[in-house]
Design an enzyme around this catalytic site. Structure first.
Site, short mmCIF file in Angstrom:
data_model
loop_
_atom_site.label_atom_id
_atom_site.label_comp_id
_atom_site.label_asym_id
_atom_site.label_seq_id
_atom_site.Cartn_x
_atom_site.Cartn_y
_atom_site.Cartn_z
CE LYS A 65 8.66 -15.09 -3.11
NZ LYS A 65 7.61 -15.54 -2.88
CE LYS A 106 -2.60 -11.37 -4.41
NZ LYS A 106 -2.13 -12.59 -4.33
CE LYS A 165 1.46 -4.69 6.49
NZ LYS A 165 1.37 -5.65 7.38
P1 AMP Z 1 -0.03 -12.89 1.68
O1 AMP Z 1 0.36 -12.13 2.91
O2 AMP Z 1 0.07 -11.97 0.42
O3 AMP Z 1 0.54 -14.27 1.77
O4 AMP Z 1 -1.53 -13.12 1.75
C1 AMP Z 1 -2.12 -13.95 2.68
C2 AMP Z 1 -3.50 -14.24 2.38
O5 AMP Z 1 -4.37 -13.19 1.90
C3 AMP Z 1 -3.66 -15.25 1.07
O6 AMP Z 1 -4.46 -16.18 1.27
C4 AMP Z 1 -3.92 -14.56 0.05
O7 AMP Z 1 -4.78 -15.20 -0.76
C5 AMP Z 1 -4.91 -13.32 0.47
N1 AMP Z 1 -4.51 -12.28 -0.24
C6 AMP Z 1 -3.53 -11.25 0.06
N2 AMP Z 1 -3.69 -10.40 -0.82
C7 AMP Z 1 -4.69 -10.47 -1.69
C8 AMP Z 1 -5.14 -9.70 -2.84
N3 AMP Z 1 -4.90 -8.51 -3.10
N4 AMP Z 1 -6.44 -10.22 -3.13
C9 AMP Z 1 -6.88 -11.13 -2.96
N5 AMP Z 1 -6.14 -12.00 -1.67
C10 AMP Z 1 -5.23 -11.63 -1.16
#
Ligand code: AMP
Length: 347
Positions: A129, A209, A212
């Site tokens: 970060k 990955k 958003k």
């Molecule tokens: P985030 O909004 O990126 O913090 O994601 C929220 C939750 O969704 C976390 O628990 C991540 O593990 C899961 N997550 C988000 N993006 C992915 C992805 N591309 N593949 C697998 N899990 C994801």
């Protein structure tokens, strides 16, 4: 999975106390995408059968990176509607918003007094970060794992569902708890990771990955038309320039997503690609249909939920009220242990 029905006579247990307690949270990012669903939500829904679940909207956490305050509250509503439509059940689970429980901020403060700086500076996500936001190296980024520890320790969670790669995060929470207990007496149980296989869902670009911030998402409860539109933009097998070339399904993200959404046809689809009997356009069209079909009942449920004004506010208010019971008990134990007055407003 461990036996979740073990009696857990923890001091301060204020939820049912009968099943092991699982805690998980997500920052308010608005509408959920396939990564959120496959990587977290569908697992959360299943955990409810076995555990006493506490799910929270990590809005304090989001302040480390959010630059548009006006976006937070609507994003929470959208996200919680998606959660409920997917099957999170506010009758069985506690669903609350982190900032509705300022007790977590106070516990974060108490834990910060005993957490060595070196532990935090070593955390890889902090270093990332700092590199990503060189002009905004705020304390929140450094203290993130301390707030995370407070999230987990406040409701006295037994298990935290994580992928294997996140084991060090749980370990840090355990170390923070252990150090506090060592200095002030036994207050916090040490939580354990509940290791689940979490797929890394790749985005429409096929190389990074799904996220958003990268603009490569497929919205899980988007309309079938929107899903089709997005899926048709997906990058497929880059080593198959011509329709007549043999494909490599194991290197194609569209084929990878068929694993989840077309399990019954998977072998046939992959073989068709390998033998160049099918083209990428067809395989994408099938994927779009399979995704749209998979989420059809949830889409319908969401429309019904969204039509109920105030529903999300009510769910979150009820969740906060229930979560506060354990939170106040834990906080009072921590205050007392480190020599502060015990809050008169506490339970
Ligand atoms: P985030 O909004 O990126 O913090 O994601 C929220 C939750 O969704 C976390 O628990 C991540 O593990 C899961 N997550 C988000 N993006 C992915 C992805 N591309 N593949 C697998 N899990 C994801």
């Amino acid at each position: 999975m461990p036996d979740a029905t073990v009696e857990s006579p923890r001091p301060g247990a204020a939820l049912s106390g009968k099943r092991l307690r699982v805690l998980s949270g997500m920052q308010p990012t608005g509408r959920m995408h396939l990564g959120n669903y496959l990587g977290a939500l569908r697992n959360w829904v299943q955990l409810q059968d076995q555990y006493e679940c506490v799910f929270f909207v990590a809005d304090y956490h989001s302040l480390t990176t959010v630059t548009d305050p006006a976006s937070i509250r609507p994003a929470i509503t959208e996200m919680v509607l998606d959660w409920l439509a997917t099957g999170l059940d506010p009758q069985r689970s506690i669903i609350f918003r982190q900032s509705d429980l300022p007790e977590v901020a106070e516990l974060h403060l108490l834990l910060s007094m005993t957490t060595p700086l070196g532990w935090l500076e070593r955390v890889p996500s902090y270093k990332e970060k700092v590199a990503q936001f060189p002009d905004n190296q705020n304390y929140g980024l450094l203290g993130y794992p301390v707030l995370q520890a407070a999230d987990i320790l406040l409701p006295r969670a037994d298990r935290v569902p994580v992928g294997e790669d996140q084991a060090p995060h749980i370990e840090l929470t355990r170390e923070i708890a252990r150090r506090f207990n060592h200095l002030f007496g036994q207050v916090f149980p040490e939580p354990q990771g509940l290791f689940t296989e979490i797929p890394r869902v790749m985005g429409t670009d096929g190389v990074s990955k799904m996220s958003k911030s990268r603009g490569n998402t497929i919205g899980m409860l988007d309309s079938p038309e929107q899903i089709r539109k997005t899926v048709m933009t997906m990058v497929t097998d880059v080593e198959r320039p011509l329709r007549s070339d043999a494909g490599h399904p194991e290197r194609c993200n569209v084929c990878a997503l068929h694993r989840f959404f077309s399990p019954d046809r998977l072998a046939e689809i992959w073989q068709g690609e390998r033998e160049a009997r099918t083209g990428c356009v067809e395989v994408k069209r099938w994927l779009a249909e399979a995704i749209a079909d998979h989420f059809a009942p949830m889409r319908e449920k969401r429309a019904g939920l969204a039509a109920q004004p105030g529903l999300v506010d009510d769910v979150l208010a009820d969740g906060a009220r229930r979560a506060r019971v354990a939170a106040r008990e834990t906080l009072n134990m921590a205050r007392e242990a480190c020599g502060l007055a015990v809050s008169s407003t506490a339970v």
